[in-house]
Enzyme design. Structure first.
Site, PDB file in Angstrom:
ATOM      1  N   LYS A  23      -4.190 -10.325  -7.364  1.00  0.00           N
ATOM      2  CA  LYS A  23      -5.789 -10.549  -6.338  1.00  0.00           C
ATOM      3  C   LYS A  23      -6.784  -9.949  -6.483  1.00  0.00           C
ATOM      4  CE  LYS A  23      -5.964  -9.063  -2.054  1.00  0.00           C
ATOM      5  NZ  LYS A  23      -5.459  -8.254  -0.743  1.00  0.00           N
TER       6      LYS A  23
ATOM      7  N   LYS B 116       0.914  -0.708  -0.158  1.00  0.00           N
ATOM      8  CA  LYS B 116      -0.362   0.216   0.340  1.00  0.00           C
ATOM      9  C   LYS B 116       0.693   0.902   0.091  1.00  0.00           C
ATOM     10  CE  LYS B 116      -4.137  -1.744   0.408  1.00  0.00           C
ATOM     11  NZ  LYS B 116      -4.891  -2.385   1.257  1.00  0.00           N
TER      12      LYS B 116
ATOM     13  N   LYS C 111     -10.685  -5.036  -3.932  1.00  0.00           N
ATOM     14  CA  LYS C 111     -11.704  -4.178  -4.082  1.00  0.00           C
ATOM     15  C   LYS C 111     -11.685  -3.013  -4.505  1.00  0.00           C
ATOM     16  CE  LYS C 111     -13.137  -5.322   1.109  1.00  0.00           C
ATOM     17  NZ  LYS C 111     -12.261  -4.371   2.395  1.00  0.00           N
TER      18      LYS C 111
END
Ligand code: TYM
Length: 330
Positions: A194, A111, A197
């Site tokens: 992956k 992130k 969201k």
């Protein structure tokens, strides 16, 4: 009785990955154990998020929990921020996880790599501390999660052992539970990453209508060749669809492969889409029914009370162990 705890962050739109990797399985524990499932709204603040979106998404997630078959009579469903013990334990335990180990966490590295240093909040860095508090407050034995959260449960174990060694056995050391099939659902547009969201192209969102879900499966990236075989290296797209099918049908990958022997990609995808629609149809219908009546949010108030009772006991135990004075205690 075995204690089970897990949570989902109300960021972005819930995906089929969240459903298969976590949500779908929570209800399986409620007859054999004591289940605590929560909405990790404080964790949602670790990256910029619109307040209204967070608020709406929190209510929505409660409805998704209920639609998944979690029964509030058997399981405690609550909002993380409504139980103040999470933040209180956080301010104690943050002193027992160290900069080095926190900076090695995969989620933090991934992130923060996309952000400027000046925009990385302390909460993102300290994310695992709060997550450890979530787990340890409930003396959880088992934490069912998808693969990407395993490292966080492992650091929770390290932390619990560290505290126990220093202060005596005051915390339960949790185990994670990752499903054999479906612990890492990949993006439909790029099956080497992956499904998350924050990836609208490759996602199936639980809020998509059934037709959109079907279309997304039909246009999922497949691989060269024509055989429906599980081979993550050379056929990541086909392998991902096989995984989705196997986990929804609750069969093994081998059984799924056998089922699709001799199939062409088009027919294979059609059946995977059927399986998704078969599962999502009733799930979405239950969700719609639940949100039609706002009274479902009462579940969160009851959950807050039950969760606080358990969490406050653990908090007291830790406060006492580390030497904080209980001013209204004996
Ligand atoms: P979150 O909200 O990112 O994801 C919720 C759950 O969904 C799983 N998951 C997946 N499983 C399979 N394939 C995928 N593509 C996929 N994407 C997500 C995740 O592994 C997770 O189980 N930090 C947690 C929330 C949390 C928590 C906790 C969980 C906070 N405190 C304590 C357990 C215990 C998170 O962000 O999950």
């Amino acid at each position: 009785m075995t204690r089970i705890l897990s949570g989902i962050k109300p960021t972005g739109q819930l995906t089929l990955g969240n459903y298969i990797g976590a949500l779908k399985h929570f209800k399986d524990f409620q007859d054999s154990g004591e289940v605590f499932i929560f909405i990790a709204d404080l964790h949602a603040l670790t990256l910029p998020i619109d307040p209204k979106f967070l608020n709406d998404n929190t209510r929505d997630l409660a409805a998704f929990y209920l639609a998944s078959g979690l029964d509030p009579k058997k399981s405690t469903i609550f909002v993380q921020s409504s139980v103040s013990a999470h933040s209180e334990l956080n301010s104690i335990l943050q002193n027992y996880l160290y900069m080095g180990e926190l900076s090695r966490m995969t989620q933090f590295k991934e992130k923060s790599a996309k952000m400027k240093d000046s925009a990385i909040g302390l909460g993102l860095f300290a994310y695992p501390v709060l997550m450890a508090c979530d787990i340890l407050l409930y003396d959880a034995d088992i934490v069912p999660v998808g693969e990407d959260q395993v490292q966080h449960v492992e650091i929770t174990r390290d932390l619990a052992n560290r505290i126990n060694k220093r202060y005596g056995d005051i915390l339960v050391v949790p185990n994670y539970k990752v499903n054999k099939v479906g612990a890492r659902i990949m993006s439909l547009s790029d099956p080497t990453v992956k499904m998350s969201k924050s990836d609208p192209k490759g996602d199936i969102f639980l809020k998509d209508d059934l037709n959109t879900m079907r279309k997304k499966i039909m246009s999922a990236v497949t691989d060269s060749g024509s055989e429906v075989k599980y081979d993550k290296e050379n056929k990541p797209g086909v392998s991902n669809l096989l995984t989705i099918y196997a986990s929804l049908k609750e069969i093994s990958i081998e059984e799924a492969e056998k089922h699709f022997e001799g199939y062409r990609y088009g027919d294979f995808k059609r059946e995977v889409a059927d399986a998704v629609v078969e599962e999502m149809g009733p799930f979405k219908a239950r969700y719609e029914e639940i949100i039609a009546n706002k009274s479902y949010l009462e579940v969160l108030r009851i959950g807050q009370e039950r969760a606080s009772q358990v969490a406050n006991k653990t908090l007291k135990r830790v406060q006492k162990a580390v030497g904080l004075l209980d001013v209204d205690g004996e």
